[in-house]
Scaffold this motif. Structure first.
Motif, PDB file in Angstrom:
ATOM      1  N   LEU A  96      66.081 -17.671 -79.334  1.00 45.21           N
ATOM      2  CA  LEU A  96      65.446 -16.390 -79.631  1.00 45.21           C
ATOM      3  C   LEU A  96      66.029 -15.253 -78.798  1.00 45.21           C
ATOM      4  O   LEU A  96      65.587 -14.124 -78.896  1.00 45.21           O
ATOM      5  CB  LEU A  96      63.939 -16.482 -79.415  1.00 45.21           C
ATOM      6  N   GLY A  97      66.974 -15.584 -77.925  1.00 45.91           N
ATOM      7  CA  GLY A  97      67.671 -14.527 -77.196  1.00 45.91           C
ATOM      8  C   GLY A  97      67.316 -14.397 -75.732  1.00 45.91           C
ATOM      9  O   GLY A  97      67.730 -13.444 -75.082  1.00 45.91           O
ATOM     10  N   ALA A  98      66.525 -15.347 -75.184  1.00 46.26           N
ATOM     11  CA  ALA A  98      66.232 -15.282 -73.750  1.00 46.26           C
ATOM     12  C   ALA A  98      67.507 -15.601 -72.986  1.00 46.26           C
ATOM     13  O   ALA A  98      68.355 -16.356 -73.457  1.00 46.26           O
ATOM     14  CB  ALA A  98      65.142 -16.279 -73.385  1.00 46.26           C
ATOM     15  N   CYS A  99      67.656 -15.005 -71.777  1.00 47.72           N
ATOM     16  CA  CYS A  99      68.892 -15.260 -71.027  1.00 47.72           C
ATOM     17  C   CYS A  99      68.656 -16.229 -69.887  1.00 47.72           C
ATOM     18  O   CYS A  99      69.581 -16.626 -69.194  1.00 47.72           O
ATOM     19  CB  CYS A  99      69.475 -13.945 -70.514  1.00 47.72           C
ATOM     20  N   GLY A 100      67.403 -16.651 -69.667  1.00 45.53           N
ATOM     21  CA  GLY A 100      67.147 -17.589 -68.582  1.00 45.53           C
ATOM     22  C   GLY A 100      65.793 -18.231 -68.746  1.00 45.53           C
ATOM     23  O   GLY A 100      64.980 -17.807 -69.570  1.00 45.53           O
ATOM     24  N   TYR A 101      65.570 -19.268 -67.939  1.00 45.73           N
ATOM     25  CA  TYR A 101      64.380 -20.087 -68.101  1.00 45.73           C
ATOM     26  C   TYR A 101      64.061 -20.705 -66.750  1.00 45.73           C
ATOM     27  O   TYR A 101      64.876 -21.442 -66.198  1.00 45.73           O
ATOM     28  CB  TYR A 101      64.733 -21.156 -69.139  1.00 45.73           C
ATOM     29  N   VAL A 102      62.896 -20.363 -66.165  1.00 39.53           N
ATOM     30  CA  VAL A 102      62.526 -20.963 -64.865  1.00 39.53           C
ATOM     31  C   VAL A 102      61.134 -21.559 -64.990  1.00 39.53           C
ATOM     32  O   VAL A 102      60.354 -21.131 -65.831  1.00 39.53           O
ATOM     33  CB  VAL A 102      62.528 -19.922 -63.725  1.00 39.53           C
ATOM     34  N   HIS A 103      60.846 -22.589 -64.190  1.00 36.76           N
ATOM     35  CA  HIS A 103      59.468 -23.088 -64.249  1.00 36.76           C
ATOM     36  C   HIS A 103      58.743 -23.122 -62.909  1.00 36.76           C
ATOM     37  O   HIS A 103      59.323 -23.329 -61.870  1.00 36.76           O
ATOM     38  CB  HIS A 103      59.352 -24.407 -65.022  1.00 36.76           C
ATOM     39  N   LYS A 104      57.437 -22.880 -63.005  1.00 35.46           N
ATOM     40  CA  LYS A 104      56.554 -22.848 -61.838  1.00 35.46           C
ATOM     41  C   LYS A 104      56.242 -24.272 -61.398  1.00 35.46           C
ATOM     42  O   LYS A 104      56.161 -25.138 -62.249  1.00 35.46           O
ATOM     43  CB  LYS A 104      55.224 -22.160 -62.193  1.00 35.46           C
ATOM     44  N   PRO A 105      56.002 -24.565 -60.129  1.00 34.99           N
ATOM     45  CA  PRO A 105      56.144 -23.609 -59.033  1.00 34.99           C
ATOM     46  C   PRO A 105      57.614 -23.340 -58.751  1.00 34.99           C
ATOM     47  O   PRO A 105      58.414 -24.272 -58.687  1.00 34.99           O
ATOM     48  CB  PRO A 105      55.480 -24.335 -57.855  1.00 34.99           C
ATOM     49  N   LEU A 106      57.969 -22.085 -58.600  1.00 33.94           N
ATOM     50  CA  LEU A 106      59.391 -21.773 -58.465  1.00 33.94           C
ATOM     51  C   LEU A 106      59.768 -21.382 -57.041  1.00 33.94           C
ATOM     52  O   LEU A 106      58.938 -20.972 -56.242  1.00 33.94           O
ATOM     53  CB  LEU A 106      59.806 -20.677 -59.448  1.00 33.94           C
ATOM     54  N   ARG A 107      61.039 -21.541 -56.753  1.00 33.47           N
ATOM     55  CA  ARG A 107      61.558 -21.144 -55.442  1.00 33.47           C
ATOM     56  C   ARG A 107      61.797 -19.642 -55.501  1.00 33.47           C
ATOM     57  O   ARG A 107      62.476 -19.158 -56.397  1.00 33.47           O
ATOM     58  CB  ARG A 107      62.891 -21.852 -55.165  1.00 33.47           C
ATOM     59  N   LEU A 108      61.247 -18.928 -54.522  1.00 27.80           N
ATOM     60  CA  LEU A 108      61.375 -17.475 -54.554  1.00 27.80           C
ATOM     61  C   LEU A 108      62.826 -17.031 -54.446  1.00 27.80           C
ATOM     62  O   LEU A 108      63.223 -16.044 -55.046  1.00 27.80           O
ATOM     63  CB  LEU A 108      60.532 -16.848 -53.447  1.00 27.80           C
ATOM     64  N   ASP A 109      63.625 -17.799 -53.696  1.00 24.84           N
ATOM     65  CA  ASP A 109      65.033 -17.390 -53.569  1.00 24.84           C
ATOM     66  C   ASP A 109      65.761 -17.528 -54.910  1.00 24.84           C
ATOM     67  O   ASP A 109      66.601 -16.715 -55.263  1.00 24.84           O
ATOM     68  CB  ASP A 109      65.752 -18.173 -52.450  1.00 24.84           C
TER      69      ASP A 109
END
Lengths: 120, 387
Positions: A96-109
């Protein structure tokens, strides 16, 4: 100044993330629903959107689809829930055009890196 | 207002004794810190069960300062985690905690470049989380979590009495986490013991089947059917001990013929009808079973099933000729499963009965040979196609 929009239906997530990026000299706007995000994506023209997938009402994927139709150049990074989602969801977001994907709990850095890189 | 921290701790300790869930306890502790010490926010990083990361799990404070729960994690390579895991013996500041101001001062004085690098990265992490004090929670050398505290109101400095209070609470957090760990370990061990017990029982049951060639698979078939009947019974008579009843039925049906180990193989595997003398020998198997199992006190209830599975409701069974409700239910359950399997199985001197004929026989003998409450449950299972 680069503009970032944070979309999440949890107040403290929105506030915390907004604070975090404002300190990094980024112009931050927030939206608490998918509908609000679509409106602001049009009116405020952010360069990058950080979008939570799991929201009550319209979810992040629906919002992503709608926003990409109005504003195809905006970059969107999707944030998923606490359990790593199946690859299917990630694949769909990228299609659908997203450029990234992160999941919680995530590293702030890591969050910082992915946002900063995409804002450049 | 001056807070008497000693009294607060005593009060807290009294409450904590009553709370056994670590999550709840930690929430209470965090709330108490925000209220009593009056810091802008308090949070806790808790180690994940996989031990590879720490997740920000509980947080309190006003909006904008509060760190969202479950949003961030720190892996074990995070400098803030490393500094507490690698420098547990507090040779950095001679304290158990890290106050950001002290850390900054230390940076200006130390010549140790590796430590300097680590500490300045840790301070950076604290700044991101708007944290001014970190207090680690240890159990022995294991760091289970870190308490993170924001500024004190009106930018006051934390006093020694406050720090002592916080350290005491962090030890309570560690204790709560440790207790939860122990509880889980205990539960796992118990589960393993139960599995070991069940598997041992299954092995014993296999020993009987190995000896009695013509009833091959009999034990497992009887166990399956007995379990179905017992579950049906439990569904209809809901009470607190249902789970125990079902477990006992399982063990008893696995072991119901264990006494056949004491019956000569020549009789068990005889090609042809048995003489009275041989029949008498075979009829001893329930009591031989009891003698084999009697030293296992934990099997007291299951042994009732082994002992009485050849009793009849009309009192014409053996070994004691018990009648009616004097026969334990656990035995009545095994009787029906055992009899049906015996009827439909081939024997050296006769072939098995067709299923529908066996069912007719059970109907006919309900109330005479079979328990009038248990036999209908078996018939229901047959109707449902489950046996």
């Amino acid at each position: 100044m680069p503009r970032l929009m944070i979309v999440d239906d949890e107040d403290d997530v929105r506030e915390f993330a907004a604070n975090f990026f404002r300190k990094r000299k980024i112009d931050v706007t927030t939206a608490g629903t998918g509908e609000d995000a679509i409106k602001k994506a049009q009116a405020e023209k952010p360069d990058l959107i950080l979008m939570d997938i799991r929201m009550s009402g319209m979810d992040g994927i629906q919002a992503l689809e709608a926003i990409k139709k109005i504003n195809p150049v905006v970059k969107v990074i999707m944030v998923t829930g606490t359990k790593p989602d199946e690859n299917e969801t990630a694949k769909k977001c990228l299609e659908l055009g997203a450029c990234g994907y992160v999941h919680k709990p995530l590293r702030l850095d890591e969050l910082e890196t992915i946002v900063m890189t995409n804002l450049k | 207002m001056v807070v008497n921290y000693k009294r607060e701790l005593e009060r807290a300790a009294k409450t904590m004794i009553l709370v056994h869930e670590p999550e709840l306890l930690i929430k209470m502790i965090i709330r108490m810190i925000v209220q009593k010490v009056r810091v802008s926010h308090a949070s806790i990083l808790l180690r994940n069960p996989d031990k590879n990361s720490y997740v920000l799990s509980v947080s309190r404070g006003p909006l904008g300062v509060k760190i969202p729960e479950g949003f961030t994690r720190m892996d074990t390579d995070n400098p803030l985690i490393r500094i507490f895991r690698e420098h547990k013996n507090n040779f950095i500041f001679n304290t158990d905690y890290l106050v950001i101001e002290e850390g900054r001062k230390f940076l200006g004085t130390t010549a140790d470049s590796v430590l300097k690098q680590l500490l300045s990265s840790a301070i950076y992490e604290m700044e991101i989380l708007e944290t001014t004090v970190c207090i680690p929670c240890y159990f022995r050398d294991d760091m289970l979590g870190i308490l993170l505290l924001g500024d004190k109101k009106e930018n006051a400095k934390l006093g020694n009495d406050e720090l002592d209070f916080l350290i005491a609470l962090s030890q309570d957090v560690a204790m709560a986490l440790r207790n939860a760990q122990l509880f889980n370990q205990l539960r796992d061990e118990l589960e393993n013991k139960q599995k070991l017990f069940l598997h041992t029982t299954i092995a014993l049951a296999a020993a009987i089947d190995a000896k009695d060639h013509y009833t091959h698979g009999h034990t497992s078939r009887v166990t399956n059917v007995s379990l179905l009947v017992a579950k049906k019974y439990a569904e209809k008579h809901k009470n607190l001990n249902d789970q125990r009843f079902i477990e006992n039925v399982q063990i008893a049906s696995l072991l119901h013929d264990i006494g056949k180990i004491g019956v000569p193989e020549s009789i068990l595997n005889k090609q042809g009808p048995l003489t009275d003398e041989e029949r008498k020998k075979i009829n001893e198997h329930p009591m031989i079973g009891v003698n084999i199992l009697t030293s296992i006190h934990e099997l007291k209830e299951a042994i009732q099933g082994v002992k009485y599975h050849h009793e009849r409701y009309d009192g014409k069974g053996y070994p004691e000729g018990l009648k009616g409700d004097a026969i334990p239910l656990i035995a009545a359950v095994i009787t029906i499963a055992d009899s049906y399997d015996a009827m439909v199985s081939d024997r050296p001197y006769r072939s098995g009965m067709p299923k529908d004929k066996a069912i007719e026989e059970i109907k006919r003998c309900t109330g005479a040979q079979f328990h009038p409450e248990i036999a209908p449950l078996f018939l229901e299972l047959y109707q449902e196609g489950k046996v």
